[in-house]
Design an enzyme around this catalytic site. Structure first.
Site, mmCIF file in Angstrom:
data_model
loop_
_atom_site.group_PDB
_atom_site.id
_atom_site.type_symbol
_atom_site.label_atom_id
_atom_site.label_comp_id
_atom_site.label_asym_id
_atom_site.label_seq_id
_atom_site.Cartn_x
_atom_site.Cartn_y
_atom_site.Cartn_z
ATOM 1 N N ASP A 77 -10.756 3.562 4.647
ATOM 2 C CA ASP A 77 -11.348 2.226 4.507
ATOM 3 C C ASP A 77 -12.870 2.272 4.521
ATOM 4 O OD1 ASP A 77 -9.418 0.209 4.146
ATOM 5 O OD2 ASP A 77 -8.793 0.356 6.243
ATOM 6 N N LYS A 120 0.837 -1.204 0.000
ATOM 7 C CA LYS A 120 0.000 0.000 0.000
ATOM 8 C C LYS A 120 0.870 1.251 0.000
ATOM 9 C CE LYS A 120 -3.986 -2.228 2.165
ATOM 10 N NZ LYS A 120 -4.881 -2.388 3.321
ATOM 11 N N GLN A 125 -4.361 -1.550 9.545
ATOM 12 C CA GLN A 125 -4.453 -2.841 8.848
ATOM 13 C C GLN A 125 -5.125 -3.880 9.744
ATOM 14 O OE1 GLN A 125 -3.736 -3.265 5.671
ATOM 15 N NE2 GLN A 125 -4.166 -5.453 5.641
HETATM 16 N N1 GUN Z 1 -7.210 -6.344 5.799
HETATM 17 C C1 GUN Z 1 -7.615 -6.969 4.666
HETATM 18 N N2 GUN Z 1 -8.159 -6.077 3.808
HETATM 19 C C2 GUN Z 1 -8.097 -4.863 4.410
HETATM 20 C C3 GUN Z 1 -8.524 -3.559 4.023
HETATM 21 O O1 GUN Z 1 -9.067 -3.315 2.949
HETATM 22 N N3 GUN Z 1 -8.276 -2.573 4.939
HETATM 23 C C4 GUN Z 1 -7.705 -2.815 6.145
HETATM 24 N N4 GUN Z 1 -7.529 -1.781 6.972
HETATM 25 N N5 GUN Z 1 -7.310 -4.020 6.531
HETATM 26 C C5 GUN Z 1 -7.510 -5.044 5.666
#
Ligand code: GUN
Length: 310
Positions: A121, A54, A98
């Site tokens: 998110d 990311k 995450q």
């Molecule tokens: N863990 C798996 N997918 C995601 C996501 O899209 N955002 C976050 N914050 N954690 C994740």
């Protein structure tokens, strides 16, 4: 006859190119690019790779980014305090924590602590509520990616039967809302669903988001259905990997080199044989999740600093 692959990596490249152009325009106008902070707690290998990807993707489209790391043993208050500081920092546009969090930390207070205006998110209830009401809000990245994939391959949604396997807050529930908004007839299935294959076989669009490798087999798929595989499961047992991929698969060499392969929630061989369209793992929904995160970061920055619709 095999399914047509839904090339998420190619769609993600197109979205990233669009975002890069808009970030450059934003930077020229405002003097600096939007900034994302990604918070990683603990050292789960998959989460570590996701966060690294990311942050790297931000750089590729000109966004600023920072990774904040905590040990798995961090007290909840310390994590919440840091989120409070990021909320208060005017230079920070987007915050993500995450998931999943390590054992001992609660997800809900952490998600509630993030300023909804910086919630890239879209998981804060202020944003999920807005999504339910069809108001502008950051949309969770994976569900947004699934819709992008269907749209860019011109797979019709309106009036179609969509079945989602998995009811998580991060994928299943928000995706159901998005598909409903697009006039699909939506069913959400889960671990307690009676006769799962009977339900999933109704689907014109079948989305697998359960987190179990190769769980969706031929018997679950209506011939010709569009199947979107959201699962990204690490399989480190060579025998199991061979049973999913076929013993002659070139990907088994990767298994020997790296010690694992990524397998989706859909059985790769049976999915290819039965579906009309199938998103591969890797290279399907995964890259789209990141592309949609980049777009959300730009959108929340514009919304907070310029009052643009999210
Ligand atoms: N863990 C798996 N997918 C995601 C996501 O899209 N955002 C976050 N914050 N954690 C994740």
């Amino acid at each position: 006859m095999g399914a047509q692959l839904l090339d998420g990596a190619a769609v993600a490249r197109a979205i990233r190119a669009e975002v890069a152009g808009e970030v450059e325009e934003y930077r020229r106008r405002r003097g600096s690019a939007p900034k994302l902070v990604a918070v990683l707690v603990g050292d789960d290998p998959a989460s570590t790779v996701y966060v690294r990807n990311k942050v790297a993707a931000c750089g590729e489209v000109g966004l600023r980014s920072e990774e904040v790391r905590f040990p798995a043993t961090v007290p909840q208050e310390v994590l919440l305090d840091r989120i409070g500081a990021l909320n208060a920092d005017p230079d920070v546009d987007g915050i993500l924590v995450q998931l999943p969090l390590p054992k001992g930390l609660e997800r809900i207070p952490v998600l509630l602590a993030i300023d909804p205006q910086k919630d890239v998110d879209g998981l804060h209830p202020a944003n999920s509520g807005r999504l339910l009401m069809n108001l502008p809000a950051p949309v969770p990245c994976t569900p947004a990616g699934v819709i992008e994939l269907l749209d860019r391959y011109r797979i019709p949604i309106r009036g179609r039967r969509a079945v989602i396997v998995g009811r998580s807050e991060i994928v299943g529930k928000p995706l159901a809302v998005l598909l409903l908004q697009r006039d699909a007839t939506v069913t959400i299935c889960h671990s307690k669903t009676d006769d799962l294959p009977g339900v999933t076989r109704q689907a014109d669009i079948l989305v697998a988001a359960i987190g179990r490798p190769a769980f969706i087999r031929a018997e679950h798929i209506r011939p010709g259905a569009a199947v979107v595989d959201v699962g990204i499961n690490r399989v480190d047992d060579a025998g199991l990997a061979a049973s999913y991929l076929g013993k002659d698969s070139p990907r088994l060499r990767l298994m020997r080199e790296r010690g694992f392969v990524l397998i989706g929630d859909v059985h790769p061989v049976e999915g290819m044989a039965q579906a009309g369209h199938l998103s591969p793992v890797p290279g399907g929904v995964g890259p789209l999740t990141i592309a949609c995160l980049l777009r959300n970061t730009l959108r929340v920055a514009r919304a907070r600093r310029e009052g643009a619709a999210r």
